[in-house]
Design a protein around this motif. Sequence first.
Motif, PDB file in Angstrom:
ATOM      1  N   GLU A 143      -4.508   5.595 -81.456  1.00 12.19           N
ATOM      2  CA  GLU A 143      -3.638   5.871 -82.477  1.00 12.19           C
ATOM      3  C   GLU A 143      -2.252   5.923 -82.108  1.00 12.19           C
ATOM      4  N   ALA A 144      -1.830   6.289 -81.288  1.00  7.69           N
ATOM      5  CA  ALA A 144      -0.203   6.182 -80.555  1.00  7.69           C
ATOM      6  C   ALA A 144       0.319   4.709 -80.796  1.00  7.69           C
ATOM      7  N   VAL A 145      -0.424   3.978 -79.917  1.00  8.83           N
ATOM      8  CA  VAL A 145      -0.215   2.503 -79.915  1.00  8.83           C
ATOM      9  C   VAL A 145      -0.184   1.798 -81.165  1.00  8.83           C
ATOM     10  N   ALA A 146      -1.202   2.096 -81.999  1.00  6.56           N
ATOM     11  CA  ALA A 146      -1.366   1.336 -83.477  1.00  6.56           C
ATOM     12  C   ALA A 146      -0.259   2.072 -84.218  1.00  6.56           C
ATOM     13  N   THR A 147       0.176   3.166 -84.122  1.00  3.43           N
ATOM     14  CA  THR A 147       1.115   3.615 -85.169  1.00  3.43           C
ATOM     15  C   THR A 147       2.755   3.869 -84.665  1.00  3.43           C
ATOM     16  N   GLY A 148       2.547   3.656 -83.230  1.00  2.75           N
ATOM     17  CA  GLY A 148       3.940   3.581 -82.534  1.00  2.75           C
ATOM     18  C   GLY A 148       4.603   5.124 -82.351  1.00  2.75           C
ATOM     19  N   ARG A 149       3.735   6.107 -82.488  1.00  7.19           N
ATOM     20  CA  ARG A 149       4.222   7.378 -82.578  1.00  7.19           C
ATOM     21  C   ARG A 149       3.670   8.325 -81.270  1.00  7.19           C
ATOM     22  N   GLN A 150       4.718   8.351 -80.578  1.00  7.64           N
ATOM     23  CA  GLN A 150       4.533   9.244 -79.232  1.00  7.64           C
ATOM     24  C   GLN A 150       3.973  10.747 -79.489  1.00  7.64           C
TER      25      GLN A 150
END
Length: 313
Positions: A253-260
């Motif tokens: 999810e972090a990679v897909a959304t770019g949200r650390q």
Amino acid sequence: MRYSPYSKEITAIVHSRALGDLVNVVHVEPVGYYHFAHSFVRGNWANESQSSFSLLTKSCQYVCNDIDILCHWFSPRRPARVSSFGSLQHFRKSAKPSAAGTATRCLECPLQKECAYSAKKIYLDPVAGGNPGWPAAVLVDGVADIENITAALQSGPYGVCVYESANDVCDHQVVNLEFSDGSTASFTMVAYTSAICERQTRLHFTHGEIVGDMNTYTVSDFRSGKTTRHVPVHETGGGHGGGDLGLIGAFVEAVATGRQEVLGTDVGEVLRSHLTVFAAETSRREGRVVDCVAFEKEARQRVTEMEASAVAP
């Protein structure tokens, strides 16, 4: 561990401060007697020179599972001081039963029926009973059947007597932590348990208590006098109480959304957890209380000096 449904529920209670301030945690990692014999006496993490010390390989690979979750619960407070004690107490040649004689492998030992660490009991008997999974499955590349497992025990490291193996890592260790505000935590990693990695934890707050075992937990509120039992549900197929699937899910999810922030941590926090483990091992080896802030400062200075040396003409 912080990504399992169990841990996430407890973390939500801790950070909500619904039970007041977290003052103390008592945390136990019961490795399991045959798990330790498999992984840390006969297996990949048996010898420090070939892998690392057991507090790192078991409690960091699995304690920065444990030290990490403790630091996460006490955050933003940071470890200030740490002490640790432990040793290799039992899995050594001096503890070998005299009745075992000169046998160096379980399949040739006269005590294989009586010995808790018999390779026949740990590997062959489960396979014969229809369970070819872990730990027997890791002994061979092909099918974990009786013939292949027997061959592996006759010639490979998993068939060697635990008292004759080349292991040298601690089979029990305690870590005591003091955080920046004076709150405390104790962690115990021990081989000699029937439970296999089912961590047991007591969290003590100013107005309540949480007691859990990775499967269920109870919450006691001192103000209301009420105690409630909780049974988190997680998807089957994931290790660490569903934490493996939770970690992968958060990463994707972090990679897909770019949200650390989906990960709930960053590399700095991960580094501090590992440094705390190294500080604890330093305490055990040197017999002293280690200042965690000074330890990190010294570690960073050494890295800076190494980098400067690497680029020097």
